[in-house]
Design an enzyme around this catalytic site. Structure first.
Site, PDB file in Angstrom:
ATOM      1  N   SER A  12       0.852  -1.191   0.000  1.00  0.00           N
ATOM      2  CA  SER A  12       0.000   0.000   0.000  1.00  0.00           C
ATOM      3  C   SER A  12       0.884   1.236   0.000  1.00  0.00           C
ATOM      4  O   SER A  12       1.677   1.442   0.927  1.00  0.00           O
ATOM      5  CB  SER A  12      -0.877   0.009   1.251  1.00  0.00           C
ATOM      6  OG  SER A  12      -1.343   1.331   1.464  1.00  0.00           O
ATOM      7  N   HIS A  37      -1.306  -1.380  -4.246  1.00  0.00           N
ATOM      8  CA  HIS A  37      -2.566  -1.022  -3.592  1.00  0.00           C
ATOM      9  C   HIS A  37      -2.582   0.482  -3.341  1.00  0.00           C
ATOM     10  O   HIS A  37      -1.664   1.033  -2.725  1.00  0.00           O
ATOM     11  CB  HIS A  37      -2.675  -1.796  -2.285  1.00  0.00           C
ATOM     12  CG  HIS A  37      -3.960  -1.611  -1.541  1.00  0.00           C
ATOM     13  ND1 HIS A  37      -5.098  -2.343  -1.823  1.00  0.00           N
ATOM     14  CD2 HIS A  37      -4.282  -0.783  -0.518  1.00  0.00           C
ATOM     15  CE1 HIS A  37      -6.066  -1.966  -0.993  1.00  0.00           C
ATOM     16  NE2 HIS A  37      -5.603  -1.019  -0.188  1.00  0.00           N
ATOM     17  N   ASP A  39      -4.608   3.666  -1.840  1.00  0.00           N
ATOM     18  CA  ASP A  39      -5.646   4.015  -0.867  1.00  0.00           C
ATOM     19  C   ASP A  39      -6.143   5.440  -1.078  1.00  0.00           C
ATOM     20  O   ASP A  39      -5.423   6.407  -0.822  1.00  0.00           O
ATOM     21  CB  ASP A  39      -5.082   3.882   0.553  1.00  0.00           C
ATOM     22  CG  ASP A  39      -4.959   2.435   0.988  1.00  0.00           C
ATOM     23  OD1 ASP A  39      -5.932   1.678   0.808  1.00  0.00           O
ATOM     24  OD2 ASP A  39      -3.893   2.060   1.507  1.00  0.00           O
ATOM     25  N   MET A  41      -8.663   8.287   0.119  1.00  0.00           N
ATOM     26  CA  MET A  41      -9.451   8.661   1.312  1.00  0.00           C
ATOM     27  C   MET A  41      -9.934  10.090   1.177  1.00  0.00           C
ATOM     28  O   MET A  41      -9.201  10.954   0.680  1.00  0.00           O
ATOM     29  CB  MET A  41      -8.584   8.556   2.567  1.00  0.00           C
ATOM     30  CG  MET A  41      -7.961   7.198   2.763  1.00  0.00           C
ATOM     31  SD  MET A  41      -7.096   7.118   4.348  1.00  0.00           S
ATOM     32  CE  MET A  41      -6.313   5.519   4.213  1.00  0.00           C
ATOM     33  N   HIS A  70      -8.373   1.250  -3.866  1.00  0.00           N
ATOM     34  CA  HIS A  70      -9.278   1.050  -2.729  1.00  0.00           C
ATOM     35  C   HIS A  70      -9.910   2.398  -2.388  1.00  0.00           C
ATOM     36  O   HIS A  70      -9.238   3.289  -1.854  1.00  0.00           O
ATOM     37  CB  HIS A  70      -8.444   0.504  -1.551  1.00  0.00           C
ATOM     38  CG  HIS A  70      -9.211   0.301  -0.293  1.00  0.00           C
ATOM     39  ND1 HIS A  70      -8.583   0.076   0.920  1.00  0.00           N
ATOM     40  CD2 HIS A  70     -10.543   0.273  -0.028  1.00  0.00           C
ATOM     41  CE1 HIS A  70      -9.495  -0.075   1.859  1.00  0.00           C
ATOM     42  NE2 HIS A  70     -10.694   0.052   1.322  1.00  0.00           N
ATOM     43  N   MET A  72     -11.953   4.719  -0.277  1.00  0.00           N
ATOM     44  CA  MET A  72     -12.558   4.969   1.036  1.00  0.00           C
ATOM     45  C   MET A  72     -13.185   6.348   0.949  1.00  0.00           C
ATOM     46  O   MET A  72     -12.710   7.320   1.574  1.00  0.00           O
ATOM     47  CB  MET A  72     -11.479   4.870   2.127  1.00  0.00           C
ATOM     48  CG  MET A  72     -11.064   3.423   2.385  1.00  0.00           C
ATOM     49  SD  MET A  72      -9.464   3.270   3.211  1.00  0.00           S
ATOM     50  CE  MET A  72      -8.379   3.393   1.805  1.00  0.00           C
ATOM     51  N   MET A 141     -11.354  -5.797   5.653  1.00  0.00           N
ATOM     52  CA  MET A 141     -10.525  -4.861   6.422  1.00  0.00           C
ATOM     53  C   MET A 141     -10.233  -5.462   7.794  1.00  0.00           C
ATOM     54  O   MET A 141     -11.160  -5.804   8.529  1.00  0.00           O
ATOM     55  CB  MET A 141     -11.249  -3.527   6.619  1.00  0.00           C
ATOM     56  CG  MET A 141     -11.528  -2.718   5.359  1.00  0.00           C
ATOM     57  SD  MET A 141     -10.061  -2.252   4.419  1.00  0.00           S
ATOM     58  CE  MET A 141      -9.083  -1.393   5.638  1.00  0.00           C
ATOM     59  N   ASP A 176      -6.695  -6.371   4.270  1.00  0.00           N
ATOM     60  CA  ASP A 176      -6.100  -5.033   4.313  1.00  0.00           C
ATOM     61  C   ASP A 176      -6.057  -4.522   5.743  1.00  0.00           C
ATOM     62  O   ASP A 176      -7.101  -4.285   6.363  1.00  0.00           O
ATOM     63  CB  ASP A 176      -6.939  -4.094   3.425  1.00  0.00           C
ATOM     64  CG  ASP A 176      -6.261  -2.740   3.220  1.00  0.00           C
ATOM     65  OD1 ASP A 176      -5.132  -2.551   3.708  1.00  0.00           O
ATOM     66  OD2 ASP A 176      -6.884  -1.887   2.563  1.00  0.00           O
ATOM     67  N   SER A 199       2.973  -0.461   6.088  1.00  0.00           N
ATOM     68  CA  SER A 199       4.161  -0.258   6.930  1.00  0.00           C
ATOM     69  C   SER A 199       5.115  -1.442   6.890  1.00  0.00           C
ATOM     70  O   SER A 199       6.338  -1.255   6.878  1.00  0.00           O
ATOM     71  CB  SER A 199       3.747   0.052   8.373  1.00  0.00           C
ATOM     72  OG  SER A 199       2.411  -0.259   8.613  1.00  0.00           O
TER      73      SER A 199
HETATM   74  C1  DX5 Z   1      -6.139   1.512   5.778  1.00  0.00           C
HETATM   75  C2  DX5 Z   1      -5.676   1.228   4.360  1.00  0.00           C
HETATM   76  C3  DX5 Z   1      -4.617   0.191   4.279  1.00  0.00           C
HETATM   77  C4  DX5 Z   1      -3.363   0.574   4.984  1.00  0.00           C
HETATM   78  C5  DX5 Z   1      -2.617  -0.627   5.400  1.00  0.00           C
HETATM   79  O1  DX5 Z   1      -7.203   2.366   5.756  1.00  0.00           O
HETATM   80  O2  DX5 Z   1      -6.755   0.820   3.554  1.00  0.00           O
HETATM   81  O3  DX5 Z   1      -4.363  -0.173   2.940  1.00  0.00           O
HETATM   82  O4  DX5 Z   1      -2.522   1.358   4.186  1.00  0.00           O
HETATM   83  O5  DX5 Z   1      -1.512  -0.207   6.142  1.00  0.00           O
HETATM   84  P1  DX5 Z   1      -0.779  -1.164   7.171  1.00  0.00           P
HETATM   85  O6  DX5 Z   1      -0.273  -2.322   6.360  1.00  0.00           O
HETATM   86  O7  DX5 Z   1       0.310  -0.305   7.708  1.00  0.00           O
HETATM   87  O8  DX5 Z   1      -1.790  -1.571   8.180  1.00  0.00           O
HETATM   88 ZN    ZN Z   2      -6.399  -0.151   1.541  1.00  0.00          ZN
END
Ligand code: DX5
Ligand code: ZN
Length: 232
Positions: A12, A37, A39, A41, A70, A72, A141, A176, A199
């Site tokens: 991600s 991936h 993200d 938001m 993804h 959100m 999730m 995820d 991470s």
């Molecule tokens: C959370 C995201 C994830 C996130 C995962 O809202 O959708 O994709 O980046 O990060 P880690 O692997 O650090 O939990």
């Molecule tokens: Zn994600």
């Protein structure tokens, strides 16, 4: 996109250097990432804000493989076309993002893209069965969405139930949140095939020194593959 249940690692870029997305995508792919991936938001559906379709379009040329977007965000529907145009291969929307997820999934498929359905940790599998012929991926999730680096929630029972529900259908199970070499095997055993990790992939490295990315990806993949056995 050929369907397979082999383990796929999807870094991600939420955990990457935001000023250097192109090089970061190239680096993790060169170091063994299967999918990227992305993200998105909106500060409304989730408390954090990242970026939108323009950034996705800008990083697309730096991704050779699958760009897994993804969303959100709420609402979703007005932006589907823009993310499709930006070059997403998979567009995933949250079941919780509005009252008309069925319509959203139809709209994603209508763009010719693969459709993903994301479920927050507090959401059960009710309703998923009705949509099985409309989706290519379910994203379970294992943190509440919004931030990287959160603690993994062990939703093994939910993933196992989903795996049973899916049966032989060509639908990916993506996990995820909080994936590490310790948690990846738990999810792989329960039936997941796509492991998103932010991470745990980007720690200790950079686009200029990407060897750590490779070590991190291999550690997650090896842990998942080793424990998985033949149960999928
Ligand atoms: C959370 C995201 C994830 C996130 C995962 O809202 O959708 O994709 O980046 O990060 P880690 O692997 O650090 O939990
Ligand atoms: Zn994600």
């Amino acid at each position: 996109m050929r369907f397979s249940r082999q383990i796929k690692i999807a870094p991600s870029i939420l955990a990457a250097d935001f000023a250097n997305f192109g090089a970061e995508c190239r680096a993790v792919e060169a170091e063994g990432a299967d999918w990227i991936h992305v993200d998105v938001m909106d500060g409304h559906f989730v408390p954090n804000i990242t970026f939108g379709p323009a950034t996705c379009a800008a990083i697309r040329p730096h991704i050779r493989g699958i760009m897994d977007v993804h969303l959100m965000i709420a609402p979703v529907d007005p932006y589907i076309e823009a993310f499709a145009q930006a070059g997403a291969d998979i567009i995933t929307a949250h079941l919780e993002a509005g009252p008309h997820i069925h319509r959203t999934l139809q709209a994603i498929r209508a763009t010719g893209k693969k459709a993903g359905l994301a479920l927050n940790p507090g959401t059960g599998l009710d309703g998923v069965e009705t949509m099985l012929d409309m989706i290519d991926l379910v994203c379970v999730m294992t943190v509440n969405p919004g931030f990287g680096g959160q603690k993994f929630l062990d939703l093994s029972a939910k993933v196992r139930a989903l795996r049973n529900l899916i049966g032989d259908r060509p639908i990916h199970i993506e996990i995820d949140g909080g994936i590490t070499p310790e948690t990846a095997p738990v999810m792989a055993r329960a039936g997941a095939d796509v492991l998103v990790a932010g991470s745990a992939v980007f720690k200790g490295g950079s686009a200029a020194a990407p060897e750590a990315y490779g070590q991190n990806i291999r550690a997650i993949r090896n842990a998942a593959d080793l424990t998985r056995g033949q149960i999928v």
